[in-house]
Design a protein around this motif. Structure first.
Motif, PDB file in Angstrom:
ATOM      1  N   ASN A  39       0.834  -1.194   0.000  1.00  0.00           N
ATOM      2  CA  ASN A  39       0.000   0.000   0.000  1.00  0.00           C
ATOM      3  C   ASN A  39       0.873   1.250   0.000  1.00  0.00           C
ATOM      4  O   ASN A  39       0.719   2.131   0.835  1.00  0.00           O
ATOM      5  N   THR A  40       1.831   1.313  -0.915  1.00  0.00           N
ATOM      6  CA  THR A  40       2.699   2.473  -1.033  1.00  0.00           C
ATOM      7  C   THR A  40       2.576   3.059  -2.422  1.00  0.00           C
ATOM      8  O   THR A  40       2.101   2.413  -3.339  1.00  0.00           O
ATOM      9  N   GLY A  49      -0.500   5.081  -7.456  1.00  0.00           N
ATOM     10  CA  GLY A  49      -1.006   4.833  -6.105  1.00  0.00           C
ATOM     11  C   GLY A  49      -1.733   6.038  -5.551  1.00  0.00           C
ATOM     12  O   GLY A  49      -1.977   6.125  -4.356  1.00  0.00           O
ATOM     13  N   CYS A  50      -2.092   6.978  -6.419  1.00  0.00           N
ATOM     14  CA  CYS A  50      -2.807   8.183  -5.998  1.00  0.00           C
ATOM     15  C   CYS A  50      -4.255   7.834  -5.672  1.00  0.00           C
ATOM     16  O   CYS A  50      -4.957   7.232  -6.474  1.00  0.00           O
ATOM     17  N   THR A 103      -2.071   9.363  -0.956  1.00  0.00           N
ATOM     18  CA  THR A 103      -1.614   8.085  -1.511  1.00  0.00           C
ATOM     19  C   THR A 103      -1.875   6.938  -0.546  1.00  0.00           C
ATOM     20  O   THR A 103      -1.172   5.929  -0.564  1.00  0.00           O
ATOM     21  N   GLY A 104      -2.870   7.077   0.288  1.00  0.00           N
ATOM     22  CA  GLY A 104      -3.190   6.030   1.265  1.00  0.00           C
ATOM     23  C   GLY A 104      -2.562   6.336   2.599  1.00  0.00           C
ATOM     24  O   GLY A 104      -3.094   7.103   3.383  1.00  0.00           O
ATOM     25  N   LYS A 105      -1.406   5.787   2.861  1.00  0.00           N
ATOM     26  CA  LYS A 105      -0.723   6.006   4.136  1.00  0.00           C
ATOM     27  C   LYS A 105       0.007   7.340   4.187  1.00  0.00           C
ATOM     28  O   LYS A 105       0.329   7.838   5.251  1.00  0.00           O
ATOM     29  N   THR A 106       0.289   7.917   3.043  1.00  0.00           N
ATOM     30  CA  THR A 106       1.136   9.108   2.964  1.00  0.00           C
ATOM     31  C   THR A 106       0.454  10.204   2.161  1.00  0.00           C
ATOM     32  O   THR A 106      -0.272   9.925   1.217  1.00  0.00           O
ATOM     33  N   ILE A 107       0.721  11.434   2.533  1.00  0.00           N
ATOM     34  CA  ILE A 107       0.311  12.587   1.737  1.00  0.00           C
ATOM     35  C   ILE A 107       1.564  13.129   1.069  1.00  0.00           C
ATOM     36  O   ILE A 107       2.593  13.339   1.715  1.00  0.00           O
ATOM     37  N   LEU A 154       9.354  18.400  -2.966  1.00  0.00           N
ATOM     38  CA  LEU A 154       8.499  17.231  -2.847  1.00  0.00           C
ATOM     39  C   LEU A 154       8.546  16.808  -1.387  1.00  0.00           C
ATOM     40  O   LEU A 154       9.635  16.538  -0.856  1.00  0.00           O
ATOM     41  N   ASP A 155       7.392  16.838  -0.696  1.00  0.00           N
ATOM     42  CA  ASP A 155       7.334  16.528   0.736  1.00  0.00           C
ATOM     43  C   ASP A 155       6.410  15.343   0.975  1.00  0.00           C
ATOM     44  O   ASP A 155       5.413  15.179   0.280  1.00  0.00           O
ATOM     45  N   PHE A 156       6.729  14.585   2.022  1.00  0.00           N
ATOM     46  CA  PHE A 156       5.906  13.454   2.446  1.00  0.00           C
ATOM     47  C   PHE A 156       5.468  13.685   3.877  1.00  0.00           C
ATOM     48  O   PHE A 156       6.271  14.081   4.717  1.00  0.00           O
ATOM     49  N   SER A 157       4.197  13.407   4.164  1.00  0.00           N
ATOM     50  CA  SER A 157       3.711  13.462   5.538  1.00  0.00           C
ATOM     51  C   SER A 157       2.666  12.370   5.730  1.00  0.00           C
ATOM     52  O   SER A 157       2.157  11.808   4.773  1.00  0.00           O
ATOM     53  N   SER A 158       2.379  12.088   6.979  1.00  0.00           N
ATOM     54  CA  SER A 158       1.374  11.038   7.246  1.00  0.00           C
ATOM     55  C   SER A 158       0.135  11.609   7.868  1.00  0.00           C
ATOM     56  O   SER A 158       0.000  12.730   8.141  1.00  0.00           O
TER      57      SER A 158
END
Length: 105
Positions: free
Chosen positions: A38-39, A54-55, A70-74, A101-105
């Protein structure tokens, strides 16, 4: 009795490594990790295009910021002249001048 021992050992090995059975099978078949978990998978073409597999949906969209679920991550793209060129059930294609490009949960 030995058969039970082997099964429990396999389960213990899987738990230690943190991989699910599906992820192990995907690894043996040499599939991309994003195909069996689920990534999301992001492919960048320089700083002008990003393909996000995975969007699950668009959370924010303007010419300077695009935020995707994207499920587990924004995933948040910032830059200038940003646009979503293509949006399908699982894929978004971002174009423009991507600065961060940033990742957050």
């Amino acid at each position: 009795m030995a058969r039970k021992h082997r099964r429990s050992r396999k389960k213990a090995d899987a738990g230690i490594q943190g991989e699910t059975l599906l992820e192990k099978i995907g690894g043996e078949l040499e599939l991309p990790r994003s195909a069996v978990s689920n990534t999301c998978h992001i492919e960048l073409s320089g700083n002008r295009e990003a393909i996000v597999d995975g969007c699950k949906g668009v959370l924010e969209y303007d010419e300077n910021t695009i935020k995707l679920n994207t499920g587990k991550t924004i995933v948040r793209f910032t830059g200038t002249d940003l646009s979503i060129n293509t949006l399908s059930m699982e894929t978004a294609v971002i174009e423009g001048n991507i600065v961060t490009l940033d990742f957050s949960s």
